[in-house]
Design a protein around this motif. Sequence first.
Motif, short mmCIF file in Angstrom:
data_model
loop_
_atom_site.label_atom_id
_atom_site.label_comp_id
_atom_site.label_asym_id
_atom_site.label_seq_id
_atom_site.Cartn_x
_atom_site.Cartn_y
_atom_site.Cartn_z
N ILE A 162 68.91 10.35 76.11
CA ILE A 162 68.25 11.66 75.68
C ILE A 162 68.30 11.79 74.31
CG2 ILE A 162 68.73 14.16 75.60
CD1 ILE A 162 69.77 13.87 78.66
N PHE A 163 69.49 11.39 73.56
CA PHE A 163 69.31 11.63 72.10
C PHE A 163 68.48 10.65 71.33
CE2 PHE A 163 72.03 11.60 68.19
CZ PHE A 163 71.70 12.74 67.56
N ARG A 164 68.40 9.30 71.90
CA ARG A 164 67.43 8.47 71.30
C ARG A 164 66.11 9.04 71.51
NH1 ARG A 164 68.49 2.37 73.58
NH2 ARG A 164 66.79 2.12 72.51
N SER A 165 65.63 9.57 72.45
CA SER A 165 64.38 10.14 72.79
C SER A 165 63.98 11.17 71.66
CB SER A 165 64.17 10.78 74.06
OG SER A 165 64.31 9.57 74.87
N LEU A 166 65.00 12.04 71.33
CA LEU A 166 64.94 13.00 70.49
C LEU A 166 64.78 12.78 69.32
CD1 LEU A 166 66.30 16.44 71.45
CD2 LEU A 166 66.24 15.94 69.03
N LEU A 167 65.85 11.87 68.61
CA LEU A 167 65.52 11.17 67.50
C LEU A 167 64.22 10.60 67.23
CD1 LEU A 167 69.24 9.61 66.99
CD2 LEU A 167 68.03 10.92 65.38
N ALA A 168 63.74 9.86 68.33
CA ALA A 168 62.25 9.48 68.14
C ALA A 168 61.21 10.35 67.91
CB ALA A 168 61.96 8.46 69.17
N GLU A 169 61.24 11.58 68.87
CA GLU A 169 60.26 12.70 68.58
C GLU A 169 60.29 13.09 67.40
OE1 GLU A 169 60.02 14.92 72.22
OE2 GLU A 169 58.69 16.37 71.21
N ALA A 170 61.50 13.28 66.87
CA ALA A 170 61.84 14.21 65.40
C ALA A 170 61.10 13.18 64.36
CB ALA A 170 63.29 14.14 65.15
N GLN A 171 60.61 12.07 64.62
CA GLN A 171 60.19 11.15 63.65
C GLN A 171 58.52 11.64 63.33
OE1 GLN A 171 62.15 9.91 61.45
NE2 GLN A 171 63.81 10.51 63.25
N SER A 172 57.95 12.20 64.45
CA SER A 172 56.59 12.60 64.60
C SER A 172 56.35 14.01 64.51
CB SER A 172 55.69 11.67 65.35
OG SER A 172 56.29 11.74 66.60
N ASP A 173 57.21 14.85 65.41
CA ASP A 173 57.00 16.21 65.44
C ASP A 173 57.85 17.06 64.58
OD1 ASP A 173 57.16 18.11 68.42
OD2 ASP A 173 57.44 18.85 66.62
N PRO A 174 57.40 17.69 63.39
CA PRO A 174 57.96 18.45 62.62
C PRO A 174 58.89 19.43 63.03
CG PRO A 174 55.71 18.45 61.97
CD PRO A 174 55.71 17.95 63.35
N SER A 175 58.60 20.18 64.18
CA SER A 175 59.59 21.24 64.71
C SER A 175 60.86 20.38 65.46
CB SER A 175 58.94 21.97 65.89
OG SER A 175 58.78 21.43 67.15
N ALA A 176 60.71 19.30 66.04
CA ALA A 176 61.92 18.38 66.28
C ALA A 176 62.44 18.09 65.21
CB ALA A 176 61.45 17.18 67.14
N ALA A 177 62.02 17.64 64.12
CA ALA A 177 62.77 17.14 63.00
C ALA A 177 63.60 18.29 62.55
CB ALA A 177 61.58 16.49 61.81
#
Lengths: 197, 197
Positions: free
Chosen positions: B109-124
Amino acid sequence: MSIEQEGARKSIGARRSPESADAILEAAEAVLIENGYSGFSIEAVARRARAGKPTIYRWWPNKASLLLEVYQRQKRDVDYPDTGSIEEDLFGFARSLFVHWRETPSGGIFRSLLAEAQSDPSAAEALADYAAGRRANTGKLVARAKARGEVAAHVDPEQVADLVASYAWVHLLTGRLDEDDATLRRAIAMIVNGIKA
Amino acid sequence: MSIEQEGARKSIGARRSPESADAILEAAEAVLIENGYSGFSIEAVARRARAGKPTIYRWWPNKASLLLEVYQRQKRDVDYPDTGSIEEDLFGFARSLFVHWRETPSGGIFRSLLAEAQSDPSAAEALADYAAGRRANTGKLVARAKARGEVAAHVDPEQVADLVASYAWVHLLTGRLDEDDATLRRAIAMIVNGIKA
């Protein structure tokens, strides 16, 4: 040959023809600059290099491994200093890496690649290989300091490199490349303080 | 209240009604367990919790911030030891984090979130907030050691936490959670050696 070029060279493999490999890497770099990470594909590189896709796949098993070599080539401007002081060497390296990521498209490319490696097994494998190569390479700065008696004999140079790289990578991944020099210096000094002879 | 609960509680915000917030977090956790990261959405959580989407958005500005709070709740089994030795405390913390990521869905889950944060500003943004909170929290272990004179006065506890967390995160991201205890111990010892009073 600088410590950096030597490290990059290692990943190329013995039987690769330097002219074609260079031509493909140059084409790949051009594709990456023009199309960005999302538009980068083996197909686009093959077209640009006027090479067959099988030729590319013979040398790079997948898109991520080719992309990582292009990324590594773009890191020509990252310093691997040899000042005679391990703290200055590691600080100079880390600082130039932060600047390089911040001021060129390289930071964005590496972030995308790290992201892709979390869901694509071939990218994960290429990243793991790349990271191991980088640890070995940056470890040479520490090994050199060990050889001149500045760093304690029990210290594993690659583990020191791992700590420095991890600190840098996570700053990239969490949008903290604007960390000021004093803070970066303190982080490096902390590590160096822990490994001194 | 443990140091860990205290840290998690801080992110909840003063005006949130505990019953509904807990109900939503429990629904979110159930959705995550059943559907995985890719099937996790505010809509699915709202349906499961029988809550309106606006209610959820009032407390969590985006999917990533809700997901990070669920992720944090799942880290109940991660230790924040208080042994009287900073090396034992940080080693115990890092070791239990590695085990937690390796043996539960949390790592993925944390890997996926870290990945998403690299392209999604709100996740970042959510990730940056989360990471800052974690540094503050783990920093308390170091601040405690500083208070008892084990750690040098000039040391910034959050920077130590940053080094330890970065080492752990990059191990997660490069598939090296199987690092043996002796290696992990050496990494922690290196950091602790660098901060001793």
